[in-house]
Design a protein around this motif. Sequence first.
Motif, PDB file in Angstrom:
ATOM      1  N   ASN A  68       7.004  18.609  10.776  1.00 58.10           N
ATOM      2  CA  ASN A  68       6.979  20.075  10.830  1.00 58.10           C
ATOM      3  C   ASN A  68       5.706  20.481  11.567  1.00 58.10           C
ATOM      4  O   ASN A  68       4.711  20.867  10.979  1.00 58.10           O
ATOM      5  CB  ASN A  68       7.024  20.674   9.422  1.00 58.10           C
ATOM      6  CG  ASN A  68       8.427  20.699   8.879  1.00 58.10           C
ATOM      7  OD1 ASN A  68       9.387  20.900   9.633  1.00 58.10           O
ATOM      8  ND2 ASN A  68       8.576  20.462   7.587  1.00 58.10           N
ATOM      9  N   THR A  69       5.788  20.307  12.863  1.00 61.04           N
ATOM     10  CA  THR A  69       4.647  20.568  13.728  1.00 61.04           C
ATOM     11  C   THR A  69       4.099  21.978  13.487  1.00 61.04           C
ATOM     12  O   THR A  69       4.841  22.858  13.035  1.00 61.04           O
ATOM     13  CB  THR A  69       5.104  20.402  15.193  1.00 61.04           C
ATOM     14  OG1 THR A  69       4.109  20.877  16.074  1.00 61.04           O
ATOM     15  CG2 THR A  69       6.370  21.143  15.487  1.00 61.04           C
ATOM     16  N   VAL A 120      -5.524  21.171  15.160  1.00 63.45           N
ATOM     17  CA  VAL A 120      -5.637  19.792  14.730  1.00 63.45           C
ATOM     18  C   VAL A 120      -4.465  19.439  13.821  1.00 63.45           C
ATOM     19  O   VAL A 120      -4.285  20.058  12.787  1.00 63.45           O
ATOM     20  CB  VAL A 120      -6.932  19.587  13.913  1.00 63.45           C
ATOM     21  CG1 VAL A 120      -7.650  18.333  14.322  1.00 63.45           C
ATOM     22  CG2 VAL A 120      -7.814  20.794  13.990  1.00 63.45           C
ATOM     23  N   LEU A 122      -3.121  17.193  11.252  1.00 58.99           N
ATOM     24  CA  LEU A 122      -3.640  16.170  10.353  1.00 58.99           C
ATOM     25  C   LEU A 122      -2.490  15.402   9.729  1.00 58.99           C
ATOM     26  O   LEU A 122      -1.368  15.893   9.670  1.00 58.99           O
ATOM     27  CB  LEU A 122      -4.472  16.830   9.264  1.00 58.99           C
ATOM     28  CG  LEU A 122      -5.540  17.783   9.797  1.00 58.99           C
ATOM     29  CD1 LEU A 122      -6.225  18.488   8.661  1.00 58.99           C
ATOM     30  CD2 LEU A 122      -6.522  17.033  10.645  1.00 58.99           C
ATOM     31  N   ALA A 123      -2.790  14.220   9.286  1.00 63.02           N
ATOM     32  CA  ALA A 123      -1.734  13.404   8.699  1.00 63.02           C
ATOM     33  C   ALA A 123      -1.257  14.031   7.391  1.00 63.02           C
ATOM     34  O   ALA A 123      -2.060  14.429   6.556  1.00 63.02           O
ATOM     35  CB  ALA A 123      -2.276  12.018   8.430  1.00 63.02           C
ATOM     36  N   VAL A 124       0.038  14.120   7.269  1.00 66.98           N
ATOM     37  CA  VAL A 124       0.602  14.675   6.037  1.00 66.98           C
ATOM     38  C   VAL A 124       0.918  13.506   5.114  1.00 66.98           C
ATOM     39  O   VAL A 124       1.796  12.710   5.394  1.00 66.98           O
ATOM     40  CB  VAL A 124       1.886  15.462   6.322  1.00 66.98           C
ATOM     41  CG1 VAL A 124       2.482  15.986   5.030  1.00 66.98           C
ATOM     42  CG2 VAL A 124       1.579  16.606   7.257  1.00 66.98           C
ATOM     43  N   VAL A 125       0.140  13.356   4.065  1.00 64.92           N
ATOM     44  CA  VAL A 125       0.379  12.250   3.139  1.00 64.92           C
ATOM     45  C   VAL A 125       0.520  12.817   1.731  1.00 64.92           C
ATOM     46  O   VAL A 125      -0.457  12.977   1.022  1.00 64.92           O
ATOM     47  CB  VAL A 125      -0.786  11.227   3.173  1.00 64.92           C
ATOM     48  CG1 VAL A 125      -0.456  10.008   2.339  1.00 64.92           C
ATOM     49  CG2 VAL A 125      -1.093  10.826   4.596  1.00 64.92           C
ATOM     50  N   PRO A 126       1.751  13.186   1.356  1.00 67.98           N
ATOM     51  CA  PRO A 126       1.923  13.725   0.004  1.00 67.98           C
ATOM     52  C   PRO A 126       1.495  12.692  -1.043  1.00 67.98           C
ATOM     53  O   PRO A 126       1.730  11.498  -0.862  1.00 67.98           O
ATOM     54  CB  PRO A 126       3.427  13.995  -0.094  1.00 67.98           C
ATOM     55  CG  PRO A 126       3.942  13.918   1.293  1.00 67.98           C
ATOM     56  CD  PRO A 126       3.019  13.045   2.059  1.00 67.98           C
ATOM     57  N   LEU A 145       7.294   5.449  10.026  1.00 67.69           N
ATOM     58  CA  LEU A 145       7.700   6.618  10.828  1.00 67.69           C
ATOM     59  C   LEU A 145       6.536   7.122  11.677  1.00 67.69           C
ATOM     60  O   LEU A 145       6.712   7.511  12.823  1.00 67.69           O
ATOM     61  CB  LEU A 145       8.182   7.740   9.916  1.00 67.69           C
ATOM     62  CG  LEU A 145       9.651   7.686   9.530  1.00 67.69           C
ATOM     63  CD1 LEU A 145       9.986   8.818   8.574  1.00 67.69           C
ATOM     64  CD2 LEU A 145      10.535   7.815  10.770  1.00 67.69           C
TER      65      LEU A 145
ATOM     66  N   VAL B  81      -7.325  18.435  21.745  1.00 69.57           N
ATOM     67  CA  VAL B  81      -6.577  19.385  20.928  1.00 69.57           C
ATOM     68  C   VAL B  81      -7.483  20.537  20.541  1.00 69.57           C
ATOM     69  O   VAL B  81      -8.366  20.374  19.712  1.00 69.57           O
ATOM     70  CB  VAL B  81      -6.055  18.678  19.662  1.00 69.57           C
ATOM     71  CG1 VAL B  81      -5.230  19.628  18.833  1.00 69.57           C
ATOM     72  CG2 VAL B  81      -5.248  17.470  20.054  1.00 69.57           C
ATOM     73  N   SER B  83      -8.757  23.862  18.689  1.00 63.98           N
ATOM     74  CA  SER B  83      -8.496  24.234  17.308  1.00 63.98           C
ATOM     75  C   SER B  83      -8.832  25.695  17.053  1.00 63.98           C
ATOM     76  O   SER B  83      -9.074  26.077  15.933  1.00 63.98           O
ATOM     77  CB  SER B  83      -9.298  23.333  16.382  1.00 63.98           C
ATOM     78  OG  SER B  83     -10.661  23.466  16.684  1.00 63.98           O
ATOM     79  N   SER B  95       0.306  24.792  10.630  1.00 62.62           N
ATOM     80  CA  SER B  95      -0.005  23.949   9.488  1.00 62.62           C
ATOM     81  C   SER B  95      -1.195  23.076   9.825  1.00 62.62           C
ATOM     82  O   SER B  95      -1.362  22.653  10.967  1.00 62.62           O
ATOM     83  CB  SER B  95       1.211  23.102   9.111  1.00 62.62           C
ATOM     84  OG  SER B  95       1.502  22.203  10.138  1.00 62.62           O
ATOM     85  N   VAL B  96      -2.009  22.835   8.848  1.00 64.70           N
ATOM     86  CA  VAL B  96      -3.166  21.959   9.008  1.00 64.70           C
ATOM     87  C   VAL B  96      -3.017  20.914   7.924  1.00 64.70           C
ATOM     88  O   VAL B  96      -3.344  21.154   6.768  1.00 64.70           O
ATOM     89  CB  VAL B  96      -4.484  22.740   8.818  1.00 64.70           C
ATOM     90  CG1 VAL B  96      -5.666  21.839   9.077  1.00 64.70           C
ATOM     91  CG2 VAL B  96      -4.517  23.935   9.735  1.00 64.70           C
ATOM     92  N   GLY B  97      -2.483  19.759   8.299  1.00 60.41           N
ATOM     93  CA  GLY B  97      -2.159  18.774   7.292  1.00 60.41           C
ATOM     94  C   GLY B  97      -1.152  19.353   6.327  1.00 60.41           C
ATOM     95  O   GLY B  97      -0.119  19.869   6.731  1.00 60.41           O
ATOM     96  N   GLU B  98      -1.496  19.326   5.052  1.00 60.16           N
ATOM     97  CA  GLU B  98      -0.558  19.842   4.066  1.00 60.16           C
ATOM     98  C   GLU B  98      -0.670  21.346   3.870  1.00 60.16           C
ATOM     99  O   GLU B  98       0.175  21.954   3.223  1.00 60.16           O
ATOM    100  CB  GLU B  98      -0.813  19.147   2.722  1.00 60.16           C
ATOM    101  CG  GLU B  98      -0.526  17.678   2.777  1.00 60.16           C
ATOM    102  CD  GLU B  98      -0.967  16.976   1.511  1.00 60.16           C
ATOM    103  OE1 GLU B  98      -1.610  17.596   0.658  1.00 60.16           O
ATOM    104  OE2 GLU B  98      -0.665  15.789   1.395  1.00 60.16           O
ATOM    105  N   ASP B 115      -7.911  16.258   6.741  1.00 58.25           N
ATOM    106  CA  ASP B 115      -7.637  16.107   5.317  1.00 58.25           C
ATOM    107  C   ASP B 115      -8.573  15.095   4.655  1.00 58.25           C
ATOM    108  O   ASP B 115      -8.916  15.218   3.484  1.00 58.25           O
ATOM    109  CB  ASP B 115      -6.175  15.677   5.106  1.00 58.25           C
ATOM    110  CG  ASP B 115      -5.303  16.868   4.747  1.00 58.25           C
ATOM    111  OD1 ASP B 115      -5.858  17.970   4.588  1.00 58.25           O
ATOM    112  OD2 ASP B 115      -4.079  16.697   4.643  1.00 58.25           O
TER     113      ASP B 115
END
Lengths: 221, 317
Positions: A68-69, A120, A122-126, A145, B81, B83, B95-98, B115
Amino acid sequence: MRQCGPTLTPVTFDVSIPTNTAVSSLRAASDLDLAKRCCAGEANAQRDLFRREKRRVHATLYRVLGNNTPEMDDLVQEAFLEIFRALHTFRGEAALGTWIDRVTVRVAYAHMRRPRSRVVALAVVPDAPSSDPSAEDRAMSRDALRRLYALLDRLEARQRIAWVLHVLEGRPIAEVAAVMEASVVATKVRLWRARIAIDGHARQDPALRDLVKTPATGEEE
Amino acid sequence: MDPDKKVAVTDLSEQRWMRIERRLFERVAHGEADLSTPRSRVEASPRFRMAGALVLAGAVAAIGGGVAWRALTGPAAQAVVPSRIATESTGSHVSVGEATLDIAPQSVVAVSGDDMNGVTVTLEHGRVECEVPPRHGRPPFSVQAGAVSVRVVGTHFAVSREAATVDVNVQRGVVAVTANGQETAVHAGEQWPPAVMVAESAAPSAVPQMAPAAPSGNVAPMPSAAPASSSPPPSPRELYEAATRLEAARPDLAVAKYRALATKGGPWGTNALFAQGRLESERGHVGEARLLLEDYLARYPSGPNAGDARQLLSRLR
């Protein structure tokens, strides 16, 4: 109401089950009608179309782009604006869904060709609860993935789209060609080039092997 | 293999879908979906691009091809990139990470960090609404607005900034607001500064304490202040956007602005009437919201937000 008893009278239900062809024609007529109402500026029809197809559009964008960019909201909106603008060209020859996929892929393609202008990412790591036995599997699958999309980032946009539609979405090559408005031969070439770039890495990465396996669509590539 | 198992699509939240739908149909109402709208490059299909490229290929293939290929395949993956985001009339959602940021129109924010090391969102101007999942011990997510810093544990909140005036509005969770070296916890449903402090800060002498860098003579007027008589009157669109920006920090004022705009009619008046009803429903003023939404549907049964109005009404009932 049908009665049960010692003297049973045969009851015949007149239920005609529509054939596949009949269902397709009904759907095509309904698609065409919806498209015409949207073109006529009927706000309710446009909203119906949005609500019916929003997840399809999102899923295509998601699989092509990998997450979900940050621009996903704008891209979904852009895709629907393009759909509304171009709906007058829809003749009902293909399913409306396939036609929408075509427009969505164009939006994704244009997005990938644009100079990067996102924030930026960032890595999404739930966070997964450690007591969950499948947490490790899920984490590995997420990592795989991520590695896969890092590889896809190196591909030319059309190769990437063709590969995602065929391998990740399992669409037959002819359909990929139709969605991408390209010939079958050109699509096969794109897939072949993408595969060369990806398979080398997948051979050394067991977690990627399943992901990059070509779907069985009964076609020769 | 089932493609859904290969890449499971993470659906957007219902709130995010509603926002997309609202913005999309606002854009449709403003004519962006009209056929007369200049065709964007999106509509040029890959095949047509290819045809155009072939025409030029004979002349430039030998030199340009290699250069273009490298440009497309090489450094793009490691492109710098930026910001910093400056929105214009439509606002943006990123979105910024989560975490997700809903940046209001006419706002400027800069995002730094990640994050793993902590995220800092610097609000230079305007309004940003943040939804931040629990950090679970990771470095903090913070918003810096002038001299005010908002540290987040995991919450949904909005920060507005007009020159030196900063407002924080918390919808869920708790945030810690630091200003002038003093930390204040702001809970769900509360806003910072509290109403008393807002009244004081309207006085020019109080403002430099909030942001020493801004001289008191240059402090922008509070949003409620009338424009100078010499400047041209704001357009309905500007009035609408001004009301939108005020929603989180000064909902009463936003409602008043929407009401004034709605009485004037026109496309922005139509939007304003719906926005007024929506905002009242969000504030829990159910009776008022119902009256406004019913009024909207009676006056504009096929209006751009008629579907939304019906949906909201059915929820309010």
